[in-house]
Scaffold this motif. Structure first.
Motif, PDB file in Angstrom:
ATOM      1  N   TYR A 404     -38.929   4.323 -34.332  1.00 22.14           N
ATOM      2  CA  TYR A 404     -38.997   4.148 -32.876  1.00 22.14           C
ATOM      3  C   TYR A 404     -37.976   5.048 -32.212  1.00 22.14           C
ATOM      4  O   TYR A 404     -36.808   5.084 -32.603  1.00 22.14           O
ATOM      5  CB  TYR A 404     -38.731   2.677 -32.528  1.00 22.14           C
ATOM      6  CG  TYR A 404     -38.698   2.368 -31.051  1.00 22.14           C
ATOM      7  CD1 TYR A 404     -39.802   2.609 -30.248  1.00 22.14           C
ATOM      8  CD2 TYR A 404     -37.561   1.810 -30.467  1.00 22.14           C
ATOM      9  CE1 TYR A 404     -39.772   2.309 -28.886  1.00 22.14           C
ATOM     10  CE2 TYR A 404     -37.526   1.498 -29.121  1.00 22.14           C
ATOM     11  CZ  TYR A 404     -38.633   1.762 -28.334  1.00 22.14           C
ATOM     12  OH  TYR A 404     -38.593   1.457 -26.991  1.00 22.14           O
ATOM     13  N   GLN A 405     -38.407   5.769 -31.176  1.00 19.34           N
ATOM     14  CA  GLN A 405     -37.547   6.736 -30.507  1.00 19.34           C
ATOM     15  C   GLN A 405     -37.001   6.237 -29.170  1.00 19.34           C
ATOM     16  O   GLN A 405     -36.294   6.964 -28.475  1.00 19.34           O
ATOM     17  CB  GLN A 405     -38.335   8.033 -30.259  1.00 19.34           C
ATOM     18  CG  GLN A 405     -38.968   8.626 -31.509  1.00 19.34           C
ATOM     19  CD  GLN A 405     -37.943   8.950 -32.568  1.00 19.34           C
ATOM     20  OE1 GLN A 405     -36.926   9.583 -32.281  1.00 19.34           O
ATOM     21  NE2 GLN A 405     -38.187   8.522 -33.799  1.00 19.34           N
ATOM     22  N   GLY A 406     -37.319   4.992 -28.805  1.00 18.74           N
ATOM     23  CA  GLY A 406     -36.897   4.468 -27.513  1.00 18.74           C
ATOM     24  C   GLY A 406     -35.545   3.778 -27.546  1.00 18.74           C
ATOM     25  O   GLY A 406     -34.860   3.741 -28.581  1.00 18.74           O
ATOM     26  N   THR A 422     -28.751   5.624 -37.505  1.00 17.29           N
ATOM     27  CA  THR A 422     -29.456   6.504 -36.584  1.00 17.29           C
ATOM     28  C   THR A 422     -28.769   7.860 -36.470  1.00 17.29           C
ATOM     29  O   THR A 422     -29.411   8.869 -36.217  1.00 17.29           O
ATOM     30  CB  THR A 422     -29.537   5.840 -35.191  1.00 17.29           C
ATOM     31  OG1 THR A 422     -30.055   4.521 -35.349  1.00 17.29           O
ATOM     32  CG2 THR A 422     -30.432   6.624 -34.268  1.00 17.29           C
ATOM     33  N   TYR A 423     -27.430   7.886 -36.655  1.00 20.10           N
ATOM     34  CA  TYR A 423     -26.669   9.134 -36.582  1.00 20.10           C
ATOM     35  C   TYR A 423     -25.856   9.288 -37.871  1.00 20.10           C
ATOM     36  O   TYR A 423     -24.643   9.052 -37.891  1.00 20.10           O
ATOM     37  CB  TYR A 423     -25.730   9.113 -35.363  1.00 20.10           C
ATOM     38  CG  TYR A 423     -26.447   8.903 -34.049  1.00 20.10           C
ATOM     39  CD1 TYR A 423     -26.953   9.976 -33.326  1.00 20.10           C
ATOM     40  CD2 TYR A 423     -26.632   7.619 -33.535  1.00 20.10           C
ATOM     41  CE1 TYR A 423     -27.603   9.793 -32.120  1.00 20.10           C
ATOM     42  CE2 TYR A 423     -27.285   7.423 -32.331  1.00 20.10           C
ATOM     43  CZ  TYR A 423     -27.763   8.508 -31.624  1.00 20.10           C
ATOM     44  OH  TYR A 423     -28.408   8.309 -30.437  1.00 20.10           O
ATOM     45  N   PRO A 424     -26.476   9.700 -38.981  1.00 24.81           N
ATOM     46  CA  PRO A 424     -25.793   9.703 -40.273  1.00 24.81           C
ATOM     47  C   PRO A 424     -24.635  10.695 -40.351  1.00 24.81           C
ATOM     48  O   PRO A 424     -23.692  10.478 -41.117  1.00 24.81           O
ATOM     49  CB  PRO A 424     -26.913  10.078 -41.259  1.00 24.81           C
ATOM     50  CG  PRO A 424     -27.947  10.770 -40.433  1.00 24.81           C
ATOM     51  CD  PRO A 424     -27.884  10.140 -39.095  1.00 24.81           C
ATOM     52  N   VAL A 474     -35.610  16.525 -31.227  1.00 25.54           N
ATOM     53  CA  VAL A 474     -36.071  16.043 -32.525  1.00 25.54           C
ATOM     54  C   VAL A 474     -36.076  14.523 -32.539  1.00 25.54           C
ATOM     55  O   VAL A 474     -35.475  13.862 -31.691  1.00 25.54           O
ATOM     56  CB  VAL A 474     -35.164  16.570 -33.665  1.00 25.54           C
ATOM     57  CG1 VAL A 474     -35.277  18.076 -33.765  1.00 25.54           C
ATOM     58  CG2 VAL A 474     -33.713  16.162 -33.442  1.00 25.54           C
ATOM     59  N   SER A 475     -36.759  13.969 -33.517  1.00 21.56           N
ATOM     60  CA  SER A 475     -36.824  12.526 -33.664  1.00 21.56           C
ATOM     61  C   SER A 475     -35.598  12.017 -34.414  1.00 21.56           C
ATOM     62  O   SER A 475     -34.915  12.762 -35.110  1.00 21.56           O
ATOM     63  CB  SER A 475     -38.101  12.134 -34.426  1.00 21.56           C
ATOM     64  OG  SER A 475     -39.249  12.600 -33.739  1.00 21.56           O
ATOM     65  N   PHE A 476     -35.335  10.706 -34.255  1.00 20.31           N
ATOM     66  CA  PHE A 476     -34.246  10.087 -35.011  1.00 20.31           C
ATOM     67  C   PHE A 476     -34.616  10.015 -36.488  1.00 20.31           C
ATOM     68  O   PHE A 476     -35.797   9.906 -36.826  1.00 20.31           O
ATOM     69  CB  PHE A 476     -33.981   8.667 -34.473  1.00 20.31           C
ATOM     70  CG  PHE A 476     -33.351   8.651 -33.115  1.00 20.31           C
ATOM     71  CD1 PHE A 476     -32.069   9.113 -32.908  1.00 20.31           C
ATOM     72  CD2 PHE A 476     -34.052   8.142 -32.020  1.00 20.31           C
ATOM     73  CE1 PHE A 476     -31.485   9.084 -31.657  1.00 20.31           C
ATOM     74  CE2 PHE A 476     -33.487   8.105 -30.767  1.00 20.31           C
ATOM     75  CZ  PHE A 476     -32.208   8.576 -30.578  1.00 20.31           C
ATOM     76  N   PRO A 477     -33.621  10.067 -37.384  1.00 19.72           N
ATOM     77  CA  PRO A 477     -32.178  10.175 -37.140  1.00 19.72           C
ATOM     78  C   PRO A 477     -31.733  11.594 -36.808  1.00 19.72           C
ATOM     79  O   PRO A 477     -32.261  12.555 -37.351  1.00 19.72           O
ATOM     80  CB  PRO A 477     -31.575   9.706 -38.475  1.00 19.72           C
ATOM     81  CG  PRO A 477     -32.615  10.010 -39.488  1.00 19.72           C
ATOM     82  CD  PRO A 477     -33.938   9.852 -38.816  1.00 19.72           C
ATOM     83  N   TRP A 478     -30.765  11.685 -35.893  1.00 21.74           N
ATOM     84  CA  TRP A 478     -30.235  12.979 -35.476  1.00 21.74           C
ATOM     85  C   TRP A 478     -29.146  13.449 -36.439  1.00 21.74           C
ATOM     86  O   TRP A 478     -28.435  12.638 -37.036  1.00 21.74           O
ATOM     87  CB  TRP A 478     -29.642  12.883 -34.076  1.00 21.74           C
ATOM     88  CG  TRP A 478     -30.671  12.793 -32.995  1.00 21.74           C
ATOM     89  CD1 TRP A 478     -32.020  12.711 -33.150  1.00 21.74           C
ATOM     90  CD2 TRP A 478     -30.419  12.760 -31.596  1.00 21.74           C
ATOM     91  NE1 TRP A 478     -32.647  12.635 -31.931  1.00 21.74           N
ATOM     92  CE2 TRP A 478     -31.689  12.669 -30.946  1.00 21.74           C
ATOM     93  CE3 TRP A 478     -29.275  12.806 -30.802  1.00 21.74           C
ATOM     94  CZ2 TRP A 478     -31.817  12.626 -29.557  1.00 21.74           C
ATOM     95  CZ3 TRP A 478     -29.407  12.762 -29.422  1.00 21.74           C
ATOM     96  CH2 TRP A 478     -30.663  12.675 -28.812  1.00 21.74           C
TER      97      TRP A 478
END
Length: 523
Positions: A404-406, A422-424, A474-478
């Motif tokens: 999910y990108q929201g 989500t942000y490794p 780009v989609s998650f994860p960023w």
């Protein structure tokens, strides 16, 4: 049979003489025998409304509990105790079988009783139940709001909206050769059998205690009172939705759109915990905040049928969303998914499958069921637990949420642990350390002290994230932060933790106040 004949004789002695009238009376009595339980009578509310505690307007309660005649009341009591004893014997049946086998005893044949026919006579003599039966028959013929029957244990209107089937994320299979696959299947066959038995006996009931009949029986007065309040004071609309697997999902909708507020135009779909019911569950939080709310019960909970396995849960969530969009008239962009505890599975599945949903709020939820299961089971059972969870109860919330990108809001109870992936590149060892320090703060003052002590620049963090989003989209994860200094990663880690997570100083089961429920942060 003798009881049925005596009932017919009673009808004749009561003045039913002609064959036609006798047949009509006999048919009416049969409908009373086979009819549903009537728990409460909801009168038409006064159009005038009373002012609520926080400015909301609610209807004045006009309902009353159904008063059965003595024969129906005593028969229902006996049948209720019989049902409870049957549930106890079901769970103790292995021990009972062993005992009878050792004693060389055989099971006696089940007694044939006319007791189930007894409530029919009491209902047949009750004018309120006869009125209910007549309205029910009219509702089955004509599904109009004027004919809609409102009772606490039966709903005449059903909505068939679900698609042919829905899909779940499956664990990736291990690649093996043909010979290895056959050999491994034979070797793991006992594990498969044991896992199946565990899940379909005590395992599922431990994970979803709200599906146990004895617990529901104990909570029935509370559930009836909660449902009566929703219907009579908040003008709640009850519907049963038929999912693609045939399960009936019990729902309650409170419409705030006509109140004219901005929040009322947003629908909050609530996903309850493993012992939660919409009658007394988390839907009260957004309802008190002024939102339109749609609550539903898990399969096997309350008025819902079925068993709460992951596939059935996803099927139920799907038909609820279909109902919200096709029947209630909400757009996906106007829907917020709010989940408490184990409800995070269906909530994360919903936003994964319907990415246009406005946002998701997860309260006291978890990222994956497996670590929690391993924590409470003996270490020697680890392979069995892993296989059982992944095969039958794979509640992989984090894996679904990453699709999910929201906007997402995580409400953390002080004794719960939330791990974000989500942000490794930001959540490295150093980033995790400062976030744990922030999460370990005992109050908001200590949280602010940790935040300011790391000199977090909010404007700089927003500009970095917006720049990354604009350049790459780009989609998650960023992977933002991979070329950043340790100080920059620490700032971003704390900034994102503060935006995505809210600390609520209480235990796991305390209801969330309306003031703590709000829309997630958007970049």
């Amino acid at each position: 049979m003798s009881f049925a004949l005596s009932c017919l004789r009673f009808m004749v002695s009561a003045g039913i003489r002609s064959p036609r009238s006798g047949r009509m009376a006999g048919w009416l009595w049969l409908r009373c025998v086979l009819g549903p339980h009537l728990q409460r009578i909801h009168r038409s509310p006064d159009p005038s409304r009373a002012e609520g505690r926080v400015g909301r307007r609610v209807r004045v309660s006009m309902g009353c509990n159904y008063q059965p005649r003595s024969l129906e009341k005593h028969t229902d009591s006996i049948l209720g105790w019989a049902s409870a004893l049957w549930s106890l014997s079901y769970y103790s049946s292995p021990l009972l079988l062993c005992y009878l086998y050792r004693k060389g005893s055989a099971f006696p044949p089940p007694p044939v009783s006319s007791l189930p026919l007894s409530p029919g006579l009491g209902r047949w003599k009750n004018s309120e139940y006869l009125q209910f039966i007549s309205i029910l028959e009219e509702t089955k013929k004509s599904h109009t709001p004027a004919n809609k029957v409102r009772s606490l244990q039966h709903e005449a209107i059903t909505q068939k909206l679900s698609k042919a089937g829905v899909s779940l994320l499956k664990p990736e299979p291990r690649l093996r050769g043909a010979a290895d696959s056959v050999l491994n299947s034979v070797r793991t066959l006992p594990c498969h059998i044991i896992s199946f038995l565990i899940v379909h006996t005590f395992g599922r009931r431990m994970l979803y205690p709200g599906s146990v009949g004895l617990l529901q029986k104990a909570m029935r007065p509370m559930l009836q009172q909660g449902q009566a309040k929703l219907i009579e004071e908040f003008d709640g609309q009850r519907n049963k939705l038929v999912a693609c697997d045939g399960n009936e999902i019990d729902t309650m909708f409170v419409d705030r759109r006509r109140d004219g507020g901005r929040k009322g135009q947003t629908l909050v779909i609530c996903c309850e915990g493993n012992a939660g019911f919409y009658e007394v569950g988390c839907m009260n939080t957004p309802m008190e905040g002024g939102y339109s709310v749609l609550g539903w019960n898990h399969p096997g909970f309350g008025g819902s049928t079925g068993v709460p396995f992951p596939q059935n849960e996803a099927n139920a969530m799907d038909v609820v969303i279909q109902f919200a969009t096709h029947q209630l008239g909400f757009q996906l962009i106007d829907i917020v998914i709010y989940a408490w505890s184990i409800g995070g599975f269906t909530a994360s599945w919903a936003v994964m499958s319907y990415p246009e949903v406005q946002s998701i709020v997860l309260d006291a939820s978890f990222d994956d069921l497996l670590p929690l299961a391993l924590k409470v089971m003996p270490n020697s059972w680890r392979p069995l637990v892993q296989h059982t969870v992944r095969q039958y109860m794979n509640l992989n919330n984090a894996e679904q949420l990453l699709k999910y990108q929201g906007p997402v809001l995580l409400i953390r109870r002080t004794r719960d642990e939330i791990i974000t992936t989500t942000y490794p590149k930001i959540m490295t060892d150093d980033g995790i350390r400062v976030v744990r320090q922030w999460l370990g703060a005992s109050n908001h003052i200590e949280e602010a002290s940790v935040y300011s002590g790391n000199e977090v620049d909010d404007d700089w963090c927003v500009s970095v994230l917006q720049s990354y989003q604009a350049d790459r989209d780009v989609s998650f994860p960023w992977s933002v932060g991979e070329d950043m200094t340790l100080e920059g990663r620490r700032q971003l880690a704390l900034f994102l933790a503060r935006k995505y997570m809210r600390n609520f100083e209480t235990t796991h089961c305390t209801p969330l106040p309306a003031a703590e429920f709000h829309s997630p942060w958007r970049l």
